[in-house]
Design an enzyme around this catalytic site. Structure first.
Site, PDB file in Angstrom:
ATOM      1  N   LYS A  60       0.985  -1.089  -0.156  1.00  0.00           N
ATOM      2  CA  LYS A  60      -0.404   0.021   0.493  1.00  0.00           C
ATOM      3  C   LYS A  60       0.954   1.100  -0.247  1.00  0.00           C
ATOM      4  O   LYS A  60       0.106   2.366  -0.902  1.00  0.00           O
ATOM      5  CB  LYS A  60      -1.057   0.125   1.226  1.00  0.00           C
ATOM      6  N   LYS A  74      -3.485  -9.578  -7.112  1.00  0.00           N
ATOM      7  CA  LYS A  74      -5.011  -9.711  -5.741  1.00  0.00           C
ATOM      8  C   LYS A  74      -5.717  -9.303  -6.080  1.00  0.00           C
ATOM      9  O   LYS A  74      -5.929  -7.504  -6.403  1.00  0.00           O
ATOM     10  CB  LYS A  74      -4.643 -10.111  -4.044  1.00  0.00           C
ATOM     11  N   LYS A  83     -10.625  -4.588  -4.613  1.00  0.00           N
ATOM     12  CA  LYS A  83     -11.763  -3.155  -4.638  1.00  0.00           C
ATOM     13  C   LYS A  83     -11.871  -1.923  -5.008  1.00  0.00           C
ATOM     14  O   LYS A  83     -12.177  -0.689  -5.465  1.00  0.00           O
ATOM     15  CB  LYS A  83     -13.080  -3.216  -4.182  1.00  0.00           C
TER      16      LYS A  83
HETATM   17  P1  ATP Z   1      -8.240  -2.759  -0.988  1.00  0.00           P
HETATM   18  O1  ATP Z   1      -8.814  -2.950  -1.647  1.00  0.00           O
HETATM   19  O2  ATP Z   1      -9.728  -1.565  -0.268  1.00  0.00           O
HETATM   20  O3  ATP Z   1      -7.203  -2.803  -0.483  1.00  0.00           O
HETATM   21  P2  ATP Z   1      -9.489  -5.518  -0.536  1.00  0.00           P
HETATM   22  O4  ATP Z   1     -10.515  -5.630  -1.612  1.00  0.00           O
HETATM   23  O5  ATP Z   1      -8.182  -5.935  -0.543  1.00  0.00           O
HETATM   24  O6  ATP Z   1      -9.808  -3.844  -0.314  1.00  0.00           O
HETATM   25  P3  ATP Z   1     -10.347  -5.995   2.343  1.00  0.00           P
HETATM   26  O7  ATP Z   1     -11.833  -5.553   2.900  1.00  0.00           O
HETATM   27  O8  ATP Z   1      -8.369  -5.390   2.706  1.00  0.00           O
HETATM   28  O9  ATP Z   1     -10.083  -5.990   0.654  1.00  0.00           O
HETATM   29  O10 ATP Z   1     -10.336  -7.510   2.808  1.00  0.00           O
HETATM   30  C1  ATP Z   1     -11.310  -7.803   2.949  1.00  0.00           C
HETATM   31  C2  ATP Z   1     -12.154  -9.231   3.153  1.00  0.00           C
HETATM   32  O11 ATP Z   1     -11.442  -9.725   2.085  1.00  0.00           O
HETATM   33  C3  ATP Z   1     -10.494  -9.902   4.028  1.00  0.00           C
HETATM   34  O12 ATP Z   1     -10.500 -11.011   4.522  1.00  0.00           O
HETATM   35  C4  ATP Z   1      -9.186 -10.130   2.484  1.00  0.00           C
HETATM   36  O13 ATP Z   1      -8.391 -11.559   3.189  1.00  0.00           O
HETATM   37  C5  ATP Z   1     -10.310 -10.356   1.721  1.00  0.00           C
HETATM   38  N1  ATP Z   1      -9.473 -10.719   0.454  1.00  0.00           N
HETATM   39  C6  ATP Z   1      -9.515  -9.492  -0.110  1.00  0.00           C
HETATM   40  N2  ATP Z   1      -9.192  -9.519  -1.295  1.00  0.00           N
HETATM   41  C7  ATP Z   1      -9.072 -10.848  -1.539  1.00  0.00           C
HETATM   42  C8  ATP Z   1      -9.167 -11.501  -2.656  1.00  0.00           C
HETATM   43  N3  ATP Z   1      -8.170 -11.247  -4.212  1.00  0.00           N
HETATM   44  N4  ATP Z   1      -9.086 -13.184  -2.881  1.00  0.00           N
HETATM   45  C9  ATP Z   1      -9.908 -13.319  -1.582  1.00  0.00           C
HETATM   46  N5  ATP Z   1      -9.648 -12.678  -0.896  1.00  0.00           N
HETATM   47  C10 ATP Z   1     -10.076 -10.972  -0.701  1.00  0.00           C
END
Ligand code: ATP
Ligand code: LTN
Length: 334
Positions: A116, A198, A201
């Site tokens: 990040k 990965k 969002k």
């Molecule tokens: P951001 O993009 O704002 O950092 P994010 O999409 O990575 O957010 P988080 O809110 O950080 O999502 O994560 C919420 C949950 O979703 C956590 O349990 C995380 O491990 C899971 N998660 C996030 N991205 C993935 C992915 N690509 N595959 C599987 N699980 C995911």
């Protein structure tokens, strides 16, 4: 015989956008399966979301929308405590205390922080650095047994465990030491455009992720446009064929089929046919969730009442742990 207390589950998602397929398969879908057997708290972690600059109106909108999404995906509002992190001040209070038990070196090793800070080089704030301490506070406040998350959170759970043990070694048994629960399938859904990263969002390129609110036709198109390779054989090989392997994982999460069954199903077909089948199946299951989501978003009063009541329930549980901690560290009672 006395009925045993159910074990406790705690997890959360940042309202930093609309949740993606990664959040759904990596987290929420598993919560839905676990909710019957555990005593669960599912949080909307808005304080964590502030570690990246947010537009206030959007943060408010995304927070309520995430409540509706939790319910639309199948979480039962009667059985689980679904609430907003900033509604329970105990999180911020424990966070401060845990900051003083966490070493700079430990936080410096966190891959999410490294990733990040690269992505937001203009805003590498102290909150981004101590993010894992706030997450540890969330989990430890509720004497959590199990934390169901995606693979990317493994390191944070390890740190949470280390902090719990460190604190307990000094002050006695204050915190339950939690376990992570990372699903076999879906723990790491990859970007559709850069399948070695990965799916996220908050990514810039909307073609890289599938939002749970994407129009079903758009879902089919995004899968069609997903980056693959030139071999034209549907075979699971994450190292050499990350794009196809990712689509196979997604298809496996929707249908429950394993990789070899999927390879057999598409043995004599090209990527075009495979991508259409995956896209259509996905569009169908996501649109069923969207129907429920839209109904819920039409009754904001209901959602607001729910989170307000649940904040009180969460605060009550949290206050017990927090009082103990305050006493242990030597704060004078009020
Ligand atoms: P951001 O993009 O704002 O950092 P994010 O999409 O990575 O957010 P988080 O809110 O950080 O999502 O994560 C919420 C949950 O979703 C956590 O349990 C995380 O491990 C899971 N998660 C996030 N991205 C993935 C992915 N690509 N595959 C599987 N699980 C995911
Ligand atoms: N850091 C997590 C979100 C999160 C969380 C938690 C998950 C914040 N607090 C407590 C489980 C338990 C993430 O997915 N980025």
């Amino acid at each position: 015989m006395e009925e045993q207390r159910k074990k406790r589950i705690y997890s959360g998602i940042q309202p930093s956008g609309i949740i993606t397929l990664g959040n759904y398969f990596g987290a929420v879908k598993n919560w839905v399966e676990l909710q019957e057997d555990y005593d669960c708290l599912f949080c909307i972690v808005d304080m964590h979301a502030l570690t990246v600059r947010q537009v206030p109106a959007d943060l408010r909108k995304n927070s309520l929308s995430l409540v509706a999404m939790y319910l639309a995906c199948g979480l039962d509002p009667e059985k689980n405590i679904i609430y907003i992190q900033s509604h329970v001040p105990a999180h911020a209070e424990l966070n401060w205390i845990l900051n003083t038990f966490t070493y700079m070196g430990e936080l410096n090793r966190m891959t999410q922080f490294k990733e990040k800070s690269q992505r937001h080089a203009e805003n590498i704030n102290a909150g981004l650095f101590t993010y894992p301490c706030l997450m540890a506070s969330d989990i430890l406040l509720y004497q959590t047994d199990l934390v169901p998350v995606g693979e990317d959170q493994r390191q944070h759970i390890e740190l949470t465990r280390d902090l719990a043990v460190r604190f307990n070694n000094i002050y006695g048994d204050v915190f339950k030491v939690p376990e992570g629960f990372i699903p076999k399938a879906g723990a790491r859904i990859m970007s559709l455009q850069e399948p070695t990263k990965k799916m996220s969002k908050s990514a810039e390129d909307a073609n890289s992720y599938i939002s749970m609110l994407d129009d079903p036709r758009n879902i089919v198109n995004k899968i069609k446009r997903a980056v693959t390779d030139s071999e034209a054989v549907v075979r699971f090989d994450p190292e050499n064929k990350p794009g196809i392997s990712n689509l196979m994982n997604i298809y496996s999460c929707i249908t429950g089929k394993d990789h070899s069954a999927i390879e057999a199903e598409f043995a004599s077909q090209g990527y075009g046919a495979f991508k259409s089948t995956v896209g259509e199946a996905l569009a169908e299951s996501v649109s069923a969730i969207q129907v429920k989501y839209n109904q819920l978003m039409n009754d904001k009063g209901y959602l607001e009442k729910l989170i307000s009541e649940n904040a009180d329930k969460a605060a009550y549980i949290a206050s017990k742990t927090l009082s103990k901690v305050k006493k242990k560290v030597g704060f004078l009672p009020k």
